[in-house]
Design an enzyme around this catalytic site. Sequence first.
Site, short mmCIF file in Angstrom:
data_model
loop_
_atom_site.label_atom_id
_atom_site.label_comp_id
_atom_site.label_asym_id
_atom_site.label_seq_id
_atom_site.Cartn_x
_atom_site.Cartn_y
_atom_site.Cartn_z
N GLU A 169 6.33 3.24 1.26
CA GLU A 169 7.13 4.36 0.77
C GLU A 169 6.42 5.69 0.99
O GLU A 169 7.06 6.72 1.22
CB GLU A 169 7.44 4.17 -0.72
CG GLU A 169 8.49 5.13 -1.25
CD GLU A 169 9.00 4.73 -2.62
OE1 GLU A 169 9.84 3.81 -2.70
OE2 GLU A 169 8.57 5.34 -3.61
N HIS A 181 -2.60 -22.53 5.80
CA HIS A 181 -1.56 -23.52 6.06
C HIS A 181 -0.19 -22.86 6.21
O HIS A 181 0.83 -23.53 6.21
CB HIS A 181 -1.51 -24.54 4.92
CG HIS A 181 -2.85 -25.15 4.64
ND1 HIS A 181 -3.38 -26.16 5.42
CD2 HIS A 181 -3.79 -24.85 3.71
CE1 HIS A 181 -4.58 -26.49 4.94
NE2 HIS A 181 -4.85 -25.70 3.92
N LYS A 187 20.43 5.08 -1.97
CA LYS A 187 21.14 5.17 -3.25
C LYS A 187 22.49 5.85 -3.08
O LYS A 187 23.50 5.45 -3.69
CB LYS A 187 20.29 5.94 -4.26
CG LYS A 187 19.04 5.20 -4.72
CD LYS A 187 18.25 6.04 -5.70
CE LYS A 187 16.98 5.33 -6.15
NZ LYS A 187 16.18 6.16 -7.09
#
Length: 529
Positions: free
Chosen positions: A322, A351, A455
């Site tokens: 950000e 793994h 937004k």
Amino acid sequence: MTNQELWQRYLRWLYHHPGLDLYLDISRVRFEESWVESLQPQFAKAFQEMQALEKGAVANPDEGRMVGHYWLRNPDLAPNPELKAEITEPLAQIRQFAAAIHQGQITPPQAPKFTDIISIGIGGSALGPQFVAQALAPDFPALEIHFIDNTDPAGIDRVLTRLGARLKSALVIITSKSGGTPEPRNGLAEVRARFAAQNLDLAPQTVAVTMPGSKLYQQAQSENWLAIFPMQDWVGGRTSELSAVGLLPAALQGIEIDGLLEGAKIMDDATRVPDLRANPAALLALAWYSAGKGRGEKDMVILPYKDSLLLFSRYLQQLIMESLGKERDLDGQVVHQGIAVYGNKGSTDQHAYVQQLREGVPNFFATFIEVLEDRDGASEEVEPHITSGDYLSGFLQGTRQALYENHRESITLTIPQVNPKTVGALIALYERAVGFYASLVNVNAYHQPGVEAGKKAAAGILELQQKALATLQNSAEPLPLPELARQCGAEEEIETLYKILRHLAANQRGIVLEGAPSAPERLLIHYGA
């Protein structure tokens, strides 16, 4: 390089902080010493900009505010007495409130004491507290914390259903700077409904962490909530862990918040040194700049070899991405800067994706987080003279070596143990490194216009949903999808409209879709409630 040459390079570039016993090794990043010298003017500029920032320069032009998270751990640095009081007074309030909760002086109406925390927040209001809880909470915390950090109904149900009857002894903390952010607002509404279903009053069990005067602040006052803790205007969400945002839940869990602040303060002092080789945050920024050629060409893979640091990579994702992910630089030029961050933990990654890291696309550099102390106390031997911790250390060293041998670069950061002081230091180290790197690539690390764009787009989608529902409710006949789009003035947004309707139909919201799902353009839609 030969092993002896690598050893000499390690010695030349090793940083050690004696007070924290913290080591930083950037020797496995393949930069040339002459190139480092060429960057000295840019680092001199970065040091000057950081000094100006700490003295109160306005660094967030979008909101016209200072950026002062460094003052949180050293209030004496605040530019004036008023700002200093904005730090010291909430800190005293946090200590007093936590002590009163722990001692049973503040209790819920229908239980003898508080036993749990429901923390409602999003982004920096959740990631920092989650990281610190995972890293530092005691095995049996004073209050057990649960997070509602999304607007996912099933996720909210899972948290609240598991609490069950313990809702009556749960302290609700809602964190929202403005009080208007949808996700925490939705979480609070869901919690309120669950409280009501158990005939519980929310207000005496709820605390707000918000800006004075915000919508949330006013709501908390009007409903007579248990307490309100202030968020400072000059602290951004991703750098708010050492404000009330993070310190309140930490103190309530029984985490030593003074240790967090002390570690951050010590690291801040170390990262103010205007000398590249003596400044660990500047060295980190140098390594990032070299690995990605100053253009973020390689991802940052965070590999903490300690279970308690599992969430460090998630915390750093927001802090780094950000802060640095910007379309334009400070001169207005399109640059598309940023560094992608991801990670898991060692040795789990042996793994998982280390196979690709060593032999796949070389589009990353690794950061190993090493913790010297295996556990509190002696370890059992799993083989003669070898413990589980020896294996963990061996996996780290072996992976670092295997990556370098195949021309994959890495940084190694070593701390003596995971404790409040070292976690506070890690937070401060990366906050400063982000600031230095932003200066090197000429972007503003302290605003986030892209977040606001998302937004706004979401608000537009919800507005279209309201139009579609109203249109269908007022229609006597089913409407073909194209006709509904026309009546809503959304011909150019027909795909979005279709996805809205599909979601509503799946959740029994009164929308009925008639026709084949494989041919959405021929659907007939009507309101069936």
